[in-house]
Design an enzyme around this catalytic site. Structure first.
Site, short mmCIF file in Angstrom:
data_model
loop_
_atom_site.label_atom_id
_atom_site.label_comp_id
_atom_site.label_asym_id
_atom_site.label_seq_id
_atom_site.Cartn_x
_atom_site.Cartn_y
_atom_site.Cartn_z
N LYS A 22 43.27 40.62 44.27
CA LYS A 22 42.56 39.57 43.52
C LYS A 22 43.00 39.58 42.06
CE LYS A 22 38.26 40.67 41.87
NZ LYS A 22 38.10 40.44 40.43
N ASN A 23 43.07 40.77 41.47
CA ASN A 23 43.35 40.83 40.03
C ASN A 23 44.82 40.54 39.70
OD1 ASN A 23 40.71 41.34 39.59
ND2 ASN A 23 40.95 43.50 39.04
N ARG A 92 34.83 35.88 34.49
CA ARG A 92 35.24 36.33 33.17
C ARG A 92 36.75 36.12 32.95
NH1 ARG A 92 34.96 39.68 28.76
NH2 ARG A 92 37.01 40.56 28.46
N CYS A 116 31.17 39.78 35.83
CA CYS A 116 30.29 40.85 36.28
C CYS A 116 29.40 41.37 35.15
CB CYS A 116 31.13 42.03 36.78
SG CYS A 116 31.26 42.13 38.54
N ARG A 121 31.67 43.34 27.39
CA ARG A 121 32.90 42.62 27.67
C ARG A 121 33.23 41.55 26.62
NH1 ARG A 121 33.80 42.32 34.09
NH2 ARG A 121 35.82 43.01 33.44
N PRO A 122 33.46 41.98 25.38
CA PRO A 122 33.81 41.00 24.34
C PRO A 122 35.22 40.44 24.56
CG PRO A 122 33.90 43.24 23.47
CD PRO A 122 33.46 43.36 24.90
N ILE A 123 35.56 39.39 23.80
CA ILE A 123 36.89 38.78 23.95
C ILE A 123 37.66 38.80 22.63
CG2 ILE A 123 36.31 37.32 25.93
CD1 ILE A 123 36.06 34.98 23.89
N ASP A 124 37.24 39.70 21.73
CA ASP A 124 37.86 39.75 20.39
C ASP A 124 39.38 39.99 20.44
OD1 ASP A 124 36.78 42.21 21.43
OD2 ASP A 124 37.52 43.19 19.61
N LEU A 125 39.84 40.79 21.41
CA LEU A 125 41.28 41.09 21.47
C LEU A 125 42.08 39.86 21.89
CD1 LEU A 125 40.95 44.56 23.23
CD2 LEU A 125 41.61 44.18 20.85
N ASP A 305 37.31 50.47 38.29
CA ASP A 305 36.92 49.66 39.46
C ASP A 305 36.75 50.50 40.73
OD1 ASP A 305 36.89 47.44 37.88
OD2 ASP A 305 38.68 46.51 38.72
N ARG A 397 33.05 38.24 45.92
CA ARG A 397 33.95 37.90 44.80
C ARG A 397 35.29 38.60 44.95
NH1 ARG A 397 31.97 39.88 39.75
NH2 ARG A 397 34.12 39.34 39.34
C1 UD1 Z 1 40.40 43.79 34.18
C2 UD1 Z 1 40.04 43.67 35.64
C3 UD1 Z 1 38.75 44.43 35.93
C4 UD1 Z 1 38.88 45.88 35.46
C5 UD1 Z 1 39.35 45.95 34.02
C6 UD1 Z 1 39.64 47.37 33.55
C7 UD1 Z 1 40.91 41.48 36.21
C8 UD1 Z 1 40.60 40.08 36.61
N1 UD1 Z 1 39.85 42.26 35.95
O1 UD1 Z 1 39.33 43.21 33.44
O2 UD1 Z 1 38.51 44.38 37.32
O3 UD1 Z 1 37.61 46.51 35.55
O4 UD1 Z 1 40.56 45.18 33.85
O5 UD1 Z 1 40.60 47.95 34.34
O6 UD1 Z 1 42.05 41.88 36.18
N2 UD1 Z 1 37.56 44.63 25.61
C9 UD1 Z 1 37.23 44.35 24.32
N3 UD1 Z 1 37.69 43.19 23.76
C10 UD1 Z 1 38.45 42.30 24.45
C11 UD1 Z 1 38.81 42.60 25.78
C12 UD1 Z 1 38.34 43.78 26.34
O7 UD1 Z 1 36.52 45.11 23.67
O8 UD1 Z 1 38.84 41.26 23.87
C13 UD1 Z 1 37.05 45.87 26.25
C14 UD1 Z 1 36.11 45.56 27.41
O9 UD1 Z 1 34.81 45.32 26.97
C15 UD1 Z 1 36.22 46.82 28.22
C16 UD1 Z 1 37.67 47.24 28.03
O10 UD1 Z 1 38.11 46.56 26.86
O11 UD1 Z 1 35.40 47.82 27.69
C17 UD1 Z 1 38.56 46.91 29.20
O12 UD1 Z 1 38.66 45.52 29.34
P1 UD1 Z 1 39.97 44.78 29.87
O13 UD1 Z 1 41.08 45.74 30.07
O14 UD1 Z 1 40.18 43.60 29.00
O15 UD1 Z 1 39.45 44.30 31.27
P2 UD1 Z 1 39.51 42.87 31.89
O16 UD1 Z 1 40.84 42.26 31.68
O17 UD1 Z 1 38.31 42.10 31.52
#
Ligand code: UD1
Length: 418
Positions: A22-23, A92, A116, A121-125, A305, A397
């Protein structure tokens, strides 16, 4: 509404074929926007998250159609509609479509994503990475408005190796003139798969799988046929279920090196594993041995995961295990359901202490997130007596027909409409 009814306590036996990841499929669908030609994604899993991503690309004017398990996506013309919260709220990962829309159209409008309930799960990056490519970003009442009219390639240094942000930036750079370099990139197998997919469309991505990825933009990408990698988390889920129930199971369609972090730890619990090409056989005869410390981290470390599924079988271990969750701040919500089954688990912040008990008993359980839901199914398969698992929409999902997978392995598991 539906529930899974499981009569547990039987060892798993037989063989099963692991679904496509899926990912890996999700970002690949998002990357289909990069070309105006048709793309065929072979053996795409039919999952709620995939449907949610397809609803988003269709909202942008793309056509998407399954023929068996082969998915054709064609984004001939893009309509720059706002991707509103009823679409992004379901998924997400919808956020990483920003990069591909920007790459193709230089503008994008998307509501804040959902997903989930396992932490902030912020999106700042994602935002700061795109700003590093000279995208102007404004928040207009929850809609992220991106203006990429002056977009330029650049070197982007991620503060944390985020999977989604790395994917977003790879797609953003794919059609951008010059070289986009992502430093401290995530190294997950799904990143390598996305790179290979972009390259199969005629892109120039190199270094994926390492911490520095280079994306040299091309003028145009073309359609292709692509088969994404097998799902390493689904493979790990079946292995964890056998560690919980005992038995003898062969999984097919697996890349052993992708699950090395999982299999190394399973061996420490007493599971026997044998690899034959893309198949893996697991045998487990006794109660699992405990894991003194199980810590999640970015690939190639033990994946977050897989944390709930390991916790599920460690409840039956012959001693105490400590689980440390380093990625998400609230990913132990499912443990209160395991306690209803007789598990002995204490959680404090990001640490769970699991004192093994000889057996679990069946109970009425509610899944509230995807992998936590898988953990409940595993515990129910191992428990004495009958369990009901509600909240199947979370499990669906990410698992394509979980009852078929475990049914093939001689478990008594049925889906019931309620
Ligand atoms: C992806 C996977 C998810 C998995 C995760 C970690 C997909 C669709 N999902 O999620 O199943 O659990 O990798 O292996 O591939 N973070 C920030 N700012 C950001 C982005 C992330 O602080 O802008 C933090 C998140 O809150 C979290 C950590 O970074 O604590 C890991 O997130 P990230 O690697 O981005 O995971 P996803 O891509 O959301």
């Amino acid at each position: 509404m539906q529930k899974l009814v499981i009569d547990g306590g039987k060892p798993l036996q037989g063989e099963t074929v692991i679904q496509t990841a899926k990912n890996a499929a999700l970002p690949i669908i998002a990357a289909c926007i990069l070309t105006d030609e048709a793309v065929v994604i072979e053996n795409c899993p039919k999952l709620k998250d995939i449907d949610a991503m397809l609803d988003i690309v269709k909202h942008l004017g793309c056509k998407a159609e399954f023929n068996g398990n082969d998915l054709t996506v064609c984004c001939r013309d893009i309509e720059l509609n706002v991707i509103n919260s009823d679409l992004t709220g379901k998924l997400r990962s919808s956020i990483f479509i920003m990069g591909s829309i920007l790459s193709r159209c230089r503008k994008a409008y998307i509501s804040h994503p959902g997903g989930c309930e396992i932490g902030l799960r912020p999106i700042d990056l994602h935002i700061s990475g795109l700003k590093g490519l000279s995208v102007k970003i404004m928040d207009d009442c929850g809609v992220i408005c991106c203006d990429g009219s002056e977009m330029k390639s650049n070197i982007i240094n991620l503060d944390f190796a985020s999977v989604g942000a790395t994917e977003n930036l790879m797609m953003a750079g794919a059609l951008l003139e010059g070289e986009t370099v992502i430093v401290n990139a995530a190294r997950e197998p799904e990143i390598v798969d996305l790179a290979e997919f972009i390259n199969a469309m005629g892109g120039k991505v190199s270094g994926a799988g390492g911490s520095v990825i280079s994306v040299v933009g091309v003028k145009k990408l073309h359609g292709c046929r692509y088969r994404p990698i097998p799902d390493r988390i689904c493979a790990g889920t079946v292995l964890a279920a056998v560690a919980a129930t005992g038995g003898d199971v062969t999984i097919k369609n697996v890349v052993p090196e992708h699950i090395f972090g999982v299999t190394e730890r399973l061996k420490k619990t007493g599971s026997r594993l044998a690899v034959h090409g893309d198949s893996m056989r697991i045998t487990m005869t006794n109660r699992p041995k405990p894991l003194h410390k199980l810590e999640t981290n970015v690939y190639p470390a033990f994946p977050t995961d897989m944390q709930p599924q390991f916790c599920a079988f460690l409840t039956r271990a012959t001693g105490s295990s400590v689980i440390v969750e380093n990625l998400f701040e609230s990913r132990f919500g499912y443990t209160s359901e395991l306690v209803k089954m007789g598990a002995n688990i204490t959680v404090k912040d990001r640490i769970a202490v699991v004192n093994g008990v000889p057996s679990l008993h069946g109970a009425s359980l509610r899944a509230s997130d995807l992998r936590g839901g898988a953990a409940l199914v595993i515990a129910a398969l191992a428990a004495e007596g009958r369990s009901a698992v509600f909240g199947t929409e979370h499990i669906d999902r990410g698992y394509e027909n979980i009852e078929r997978t475990f049914g093939e392995l001689a478990a008594t598991i049925h889906r019931v409409q309620i």
